[in-house]
Write a protein that holds these residues in place. Structure first.
Motif, PDB file in Angstrom:
ATOM      1  N   GLU A 275     -50.611  84.135  -5.350  1.00  0.00           N
ATOM      2  CA  GLU A 275     -50.688  84.945  -4.132  1.00  0.00           C
ATOM      3  C   GLU A 275     -49.919  86.246  -4.276  1.00  0.00           C
ATOM      4  O   GLU A 275     -50.279  87.264  -3.665  1.00  0.00           O
ATOM      5  CB  GLU A 275     -50.172  84.140  -2.941  1.00  0.00           C
ATOM      6  N   THR A 276     -48.870  86.253  -5.096  1.00  0.00           N
ATOM      7  CA  THR A 276     -48.071  87.471  -5.290  1.00  0.00           C
ATOM      8  C   THR A 276     -48.924  88.605  -5.826  1.00  0.00           C
ATOM      9  O   THR A 276     -48.831  89.754  -5.374  1.00  0.00           O
ATOM     10  CB  THR A 276     -46.897  87.196  -6.245  1.00  0.00           C
ATOM     11  N   HIS A 277     -49.788  88.284  -6.808  1.00  0.00           N
ATOM     12  CA  HIS A 277     -50.635  89.297  -7.427  1.00  0.00           C
ATOM     13  C   HIS A 277     -52.068  89.257  -6.904  1.00  0.00           C
ATOM     14  O   HIS A 277     -52.930  89.978  -7.404  1.00  0.00           O
ATOM     15  CB  HIS A 277     -50.638  89.129  -8.945  1.00  0.00           C
ATOM     16  N   SER A 278     -52.348  88.386  -5.926  1.00  0.00           N
ATOM     17  CA  SER A 278     -53.680  88.238  -5.342  1.00  0.00           C
ATOM     18  C   SER A 278     -54.724  87.908  -6.411  1.00  0.00           C
ATOM     19  O   SER A 278     -55.780  88.536  -6.492  1.00  0.00           O
ATOM     20  CB  SER A 278     -54.087  89.516  -4.585  1.00  0.00           C
TER      21      SER A 278
ATOM     22  N   PHE B  91     -61.379  79.596  -0.203  1.00  0.00           N
ATOM     23  CA  PHE B  91     -60.608  79.802   1.022  1.00  0.00           C
ATOM     24  C   PHE B  91     -60.486  81.267   1.419  1.00  0.00           C
ATOM     25  O   PHE B  91     -60.020  81.584   2.519  1.00  0.00           O
ATOM     26  CB  PHE B  91     -59.212  79.176   0.882  1.00  0.00           C
ATOM     27  N   GLU B  92     -60.878  82.191   0.542  1.00  0.00           N
ATOM     28  CA  GLU B  92     -60.841  83.614   0.889  1.00  0.00           C
ATOM     29  C   GLU B  92     -61.726  84.377  -0.084  1.00  0.00           C
ATOM     30  O   GLU B  92     -62.173  83.833  -1.083  1.00  0.00           O
ATOM     31  CB  GLU B  92     -59.400  84.126   0.920  1.00  0.00           C
ATOM     32  N   ASP B  93     -61.988  85.649   0.225  1.00  0.00           N
ATOM     33  CA  ASP B  93     -62.994  86.388  -0.534  1.00  0.00           C
ATOM     34  C   ASP B  93     -62.469  87.683  -1.153  1.00  0.00           C
ATOM     35  O   ASP B  93     -63.234  88.409  -1.773  1.00  0.00           O
ATOM     36  CB  ASP B  93     -64.180  86.710   0.392  1.00  0.00           C
ATOM     37  N   GLU B  94     -61.204  87.970  -0.973  1.00  0.00           N
ATOM     38  CA  GLU B  94     -60.680  89.265  -1.418  1.00  0.00           C
ATOM     39  C   GLU B  94     -59.904  89.200  -2.720  1.00  0.00           C
ATOM     40  O   GLU B  94     -59.778  90.193  -3.429  1.00  0.00           O
ATOM     41  CB  GLU B  94     -59.788  89.876  -0.324  1.00  0.00           C
ATOM     42  N   MET B  95     -59.324  88.048  -3.050  1.00  0.00           N
ATOM     43  CA  MET B  95     -58.543  87.942  -4.280  1.00  0.00           C
ATOM     44  C   MET B  95     -59.417  88.198  -5.504  1.00  0.00           C
ATOM     45  O   MET B  95     -60.620  87.917  -5.504  1.00  0.00           O
ATOM     46  CB  MET B  95     -57.906  86.560  -4.397  1.00  0.00           C
ATOM     47  N   GLU B  96     -58.811  88.727  -6.555  1.00  0.00           N
ATOM     48  CA  GLU B  96     -59.536  88.907  -7.810  1.00  0.00           C
ATOM     49  C   GLU B  96     -59.574  87.570  -8.541  1.00  0.00           C
ATOM     50  O   GLU B  96     -58.556  86.886  -8.677  1.00  0.00           O
ATOM     51  CB  GLU B  96     -58.860  89.962  -8.686  1.00  0.00           C
TER      52      GLU B  96
END
Length: 343
Positions: free
Chosen positions: A199-202, A241-246
């Motif tokens: 989560e720190t670096h997404s 759970f989400e769509d923005e992280m790389e």
């Protein structure tokens, strides 16, 4: 209705993939690098390893196939390596772990559900016999059994893969000062596959669970989990759970849009199961092999050989057991009580 497409972020990786060359080593963000490791003799061509530098600890995710060429590439910045995390027990991910551990003293970790299966038995002749029986049960012609079934060199190779020093449970953190890697257990492609969320670096390190273009193999193995495709669907729900992280996969190239890609993978596998039902209806298939040879394959059924052919048949078997679990009556032999008892 068409699904919205994912967004490619690993542009150099994608260009290299299209040009069939090895991509460059890249710094993805502060303290995170991607390192390609050659996977000789495979259409996948390479495994993408990820090097993460924390506060005095350095962790490598998926070291790749064991080879001198791979070791030279992976040797970039590994003098201070303290840990090796492997998403699953396949040679193109775990292969170099033993050599890197010996050279650096780093620990090796896998998910707590990932276990040796075929290579756990000391009686290799018994394993080979049972594997040929399984393939015969699935309808593989006698003339192609030697091509499709496991052989002793392959089993010996699997036995030589590194055993883990650590086991990582779902929701736990990968040990490493200055690192924030949360483990998500994602069975399907293998019984104990794991992904990691930073989560720190997404970033999401997806191993083989979610790839940008290819649908991962969900194969039925005996011994093994009774319904790997059902496990895969459950695991996809957990990681979407989400769509923005790389997303940083172990093959091909980075992208964003995990939810979109998961939707595509679910759609693909649902359509594949529907195709299996159509084949059963139209061709009165009596074995898994009969079903598989009537299915659509990207390069055609006749192009499949050796490992690719084995995976095609095993993938078809996984759809059969999944469809049965959904209430479909399919009179095609897939397992026997004796084989199932080996789990």
């Amino acid at each position: 209705m068409s699904l919205p497409s994912i967004t490619f972020t690993g542009h150099a990786q994608k260009e290299a993939w299209q040009n069939k060359v090895l991509p460059p080593v890249e710094q993805i963000c502060e303290d995170v690098w991607s390192v390609p490791v050659p996977f000789p003799g495979s259409p996948m061509r390479y495994t993408v390893s990820y090097l993460l530098v924390g506060d005095g600890d350095v962790v490598l995710i998926d070291p790749g196939w064991d080879s001198d060429a791979g070791l030279r590439l992976a040797g970039l910045g590994l003098s201070d390596l303290t840990g090796i995390v492997v998403t699953h027990y396949h040679s193109d991910h775990l292969g170099m772990a033993a050599r890197l551990r010996a050279a650096s003293g780093a620990w090796v970790a896998l998910g707590d559900l990932e276990v040796r299966r075929l290579s756990a038995c000391e009686d290799l002749d018994l394993v080979l016999h049972n594997d040929r029986e399984k393939m015969t049960l699935w309808g593989v012609p006698a003339g192609r059994l030697s091509e499709v079934a496991m052989d002793k060199p392959t089993l010996v190779h699997l036995q030589d893969l590194a055993d883990p020093d650590l086991r990582l449970t779902d929701g736990s953190l990968v040990p490493g000062r200055g690192l924030d890697l949360k483990v998500v257990t994602t069975p399907g492609h293998s019984p104990g596959h794991i992904c990691m969320v930073d989560e720190t670096h997404s970033l999401i390190f997806s191993g083989d669970h979610v790839l940008p273009r290819i649908s991962p193999q969900i194969a039925l193995e005996l011994p093994g989990p009774p319904n790997p495709l059902a496990d895969y669907y459950d695991s996809l729900d957990l990681i979407a759970f989400e769509d923005e992280m790389e997303v940083c996969p172990a093959h091909e190239y980075r992208f964003s849009g995990m939810q979109r890609r998961v939707a595509e993978l679910v759609k693909h596998n649902r359509e594949r199961s529907a195709e299996v039902l159509r084949v059963l209806d139209r061709h009165r298939a009596e074995t898994v092999w009969d079903i598989a040879r009537h299915l659509t394959w990207s390069r055609g059924w006749d192009s499949l050989q050796a490992v690719s052919l084995r995976l095609a048949v095993s993938e078809t078997a996984s759809h059969v057991v999944y469809l049965r679990s959904q209430g479909h009556e399919i009179n095609v032999p897939v397992t026997e009580p004796r084989l199932g008892a080996l789990r």
